[in-house]
Design an enzyme around this catalytic site. Structure first.
Site, PDB file in Angstrom:
ATOM      1  N   GLY A   1       0.806  -1.219   0.000  1.00  8.30           N
ATOM      2  CA  GLY A   1       0.000   0.000   0.000  1.00  8.30           C
ATOM      3  C   GLY A   1       0.836   1.264   0.000  1.00  8.30           C
TER       4      GLY A   1
ATOM      5  CG  HIS B   1       4.991   4.875  -5.070  1.00 12.36           C
ATOM      6  ND1 HIS B   1       5.516   4.167  -6.136  1.00 12.36           N
ATOM      7  CD2 HIS B   1       5.484   4.285  -3.952  1.00 12.36           C
ATOM      8  CE1 HIS B   1       6.318   3.216  -5.674  1.00 12.36           C
ATOM      9  NE2 HIS B   1       6.307   3.250  -4.352  1.00 12.36           N
TER      10      HIS B   1
ATOM     11  CG  HIS C   1       2.873   0.662  -5.685  1.00 10.46           C
ATOM     12  ND1 HIS C   1       3.067   1.712  -4.813  1.00 10.46           N
ATOM     13  CD2 HIS C   1       3.484  -0.410  -5.106  1.00 10.46           C
ATOM     14  CE1 HIS C   1       3.752   1.293  -3.757  1.00 10.46           C
ATOM     15  NE2 HIS C   1       4.029   0.013  -3.912  1.00 10.46           N
TER      16      HIS C   1
ATOM     17  CE  LYS D   1      13.336   1.692  -4.217  1.00 12.39           C
ATOM     18  NZ  LYS D   1      13.022   0.995  -2.998  1.00 12.39           N
ATOM     19  CG  ASP D   2      11.725  -3.688  -3.467  1.00  9.24           C
ATOM     20  OD1 ASP D   2      12.327  -3.202  -2.500  1.00  9.24           O
ATOM     21  OD2 ASP D   2      10.718  -3.154  -3.978  1.00  9.24           O
TER      22      ASP D   2
ATOM     23  CG  LEU E   1       8.519   7.083  -7.906  1.00  9.93           C
ATOM     24  CD1 LEU E   1       7.092   7.039  -8.451  1.00  9.93           C
ATOM     25  CD2 LEU E   1       8.855   8.476  -7.444  1.00  9.93           C
ATOM     26  CB  SER E   2      10.573   4.185  -1.881  1.00  8.45           C
ATOM     27  OG  SER E   2      10.360   3.572  -0.622  1.00  8.45           O
ATOM     28  CB  SER E   3       5.621   3.394   0.492  1.00  6.87           C
ATOM     29  OG  SER E   3       5.028   2.697  -0.576  1.00  6.87           O
TER      30      SER E   3
END
Ligand code: AMP
Length: 258
Positions: free
Chosen positions: A24, A27, A30, A142-143, A177-179
């Site tokens: 969740g 951004h 996702h 990203k991961d 981008l990252s939460s």
């Protein structure tokens, strides 16, 4: 109309979908996973679950950003079929005892810094795959190490899920981008693009014919010069991966060397 499912019982007709597993605080990164998922079937399901099993005891489980209402609006706008946002009890009912562990994952990079993290990730993704029996599932580069772990698990357990990798979405200055980026102070935010710049320096070195250890040295040198506190710089598969520690968050990033 997009559906919101809170329980496994409500998801029966969603089997065979294309999945986008997330925690969740959605951004645009996702969003790109969701757009990619649409290519693999007409039913796209986004899962939103902050998975306690993948957080260490000193990590930010309680304070992980949560924004279900805006996440639902975002998914609806993107044409998602359903969002699955279960409670912790729904995902781990009493008596839950299985752990999925991918050997070697805990020995390098994120796995080494975050003991138990990838077992938590593999366990929750295996359960989500069991719930949806998806045709495909999207994961971000990203991961990168997470992607390697999920690929390994999917192949080893013959889960018959097509794992679709998606390239990292970045801010114009290069920050992935990252939460968790919402937590960066103004000063940290200003410094954060140097992580990606360091990776670019490593890749430049490769173009100049540098060997792996020189690529790593070049990357490290840029991190140090920028005043970033390195956690690790490693080459894994064809990715140059790095993590740095800031006061409020750790930043991870990687770049393809091919
Ligand atoms: P998270 O909600 O952070 O657990 O991420 C859910 C999925 O989105 C994972 O597969 C991530 O790799 C992917 N993801 C996170 N950030 C990005 C990004 N900046 N670009 C592309 N994918 C991302």
């Amino acid at each position: 109309m997009m559906r919101l499912c809170r329980t496994i019982a409500e998801t029966g007709d969603l089997q065979g979908c294309c999945l986008v597993p997330t925690m969740g605080a959605l951004h645009a990164g996702h969003g790109v996973l969701i757009d990619e998922a649409k290519k693999y079937g007409d039913k796209v399901v986004v899962t939103i679950f902050v998975n306690p099993k993948q957080f260490g005891p000193t990590e930010d489980y309680e304070h992980y950003p949560r924004s279900l209402e805006t996440d639902l609006e975002y998914c609806d706008q993107l044409g998602v079929t359903a969002v699955f946002a279960p409670s912790v009890d729904e995902m781990y009912p009493s008596g839950f005892a299985t752990r999925v562990s991918v050997a070697g994952a805990e020995e390098t990079m994120e796995g080494k810094v975050r003991p138990g993290h990838f077992t938590g990730v593999a366990t929750v993704v295996a359960r989500i795959f069991g719930i949806f029996r998806p045709a495909a599932s999207c994961f971000g580069w990203k991961d990168a190490q997470q992607l390697f772990v999920i690929r390994r698990m999917t192949e080893d357990l013959a889960l018959r899920v097509r794992i679709v990798p998606v390239e990292t979405v970045r801010e114009p200055d290069g920050l992935a981008l990252s939460s968790r980026n919402v937590r960066l102070s103004a000063e940290e935010r200003a410094l954060s693009p140097e992580l990606y710049r360091a990776l670019r320096k490593g890749k430049d070195a490769l173009r100049e014919g540098a060997r792996p250890d020189e690529i790593i040295t070049r990357t490290r040198r840029h991190l140090k010069m920028s005043g970033l506190d390195e956690d690790y710089v490693e080459i894994s598969g064809d990715r140059l991966c790095a993590a740095v520690r800031m006061a409020s968050v750790r930043l991870i990033d990687n770049i393809s060397l091919t």
